[in-house]
Scaffold this motif. Structure first.
Motif, short mmCIF file in Angstrom:
data_model
loop_
_atom_site.label_atom_id
_atom_site.label_comp_id
_atom_site.label_asym_id
_atom_site.label_seq_id
_atom_site.Cartn_x
_atom_site.Cartn_y
_atom_site.Cartn_z
N GLN A 106 2.12 6.95 -6.93
CA GLN A 106 1.14 7.62 -7.53
C GLN A 106 1.44 9.02 -7.22
N ALA A 107 1.75 9.38 -5.95
CA ALA A 107 2.05 10.66 -5.81
C ALA A 107 3.08 11.29 -6.37
N ARG A 117 5.36 2.06 -10.38
CA ARG A 117 5.20 1.41 -9.17
C ARG A 117 6.15 0.23 -9.28
N ALA A 160 0.83 -1.21 -0.05
CA ALA A 160 -0.05 -0.25 0.14
C ALA A 160 0.74 1.42 -0.04
N THR A 170 2.52 1.64 -3.59
CA THR A 170 1.42 2.20 -4.65
C THR A 170 1.20 3.87 -4.16
N GLU A 171 0.93 4.10 -3.04
CA GLU A 171 0.47 5.41 -2.75
C GLU A 171 1.93 6.53 -3.06
N HIS A 172 3.11 6.03 -2.62
CA HIS A 172 4.21 6.63 -2.90
C HIS A 172 4.31 6.75 -4.54
#
Length: 64
Positions: A42-43, A48, A35, A38-40
């Motif tokens: 996208q930001a 990924r 998670a 994925t978050e990093h």
């Protein structure tokens, strides 16, 4: 452009790697790492899979 790894990502991957080496990786630990990756990604607008590979290399093979 070099992939930037946050301290949080490194800490999570280090915890997962320690659990893997002990034969005790939990679903919660693995899910937290995925998670966060994925978050990093996208930001930061990064791939990924390249981010995950760079993170694993950094934690598992620090001298490389």
């Amino acid at each position: 452009m070099a992939i930037e790894l946050s301290d949080e990502l490194i800490k999570l991957e280090e915890a997962a790697w320690a659990e893997i080496q002990a034969g005790a990786l939990t679903v919660d630990t693995a899910a937290a790492v995925q998670a966060a990756i994925t978050e990093h990604a996208q930001a930061a607008g990064e791939d990924r899979f390249k981010l995950e590979a760079a993170l694993k290399k950094h934690v598992r093979h620090p001298d490389a």
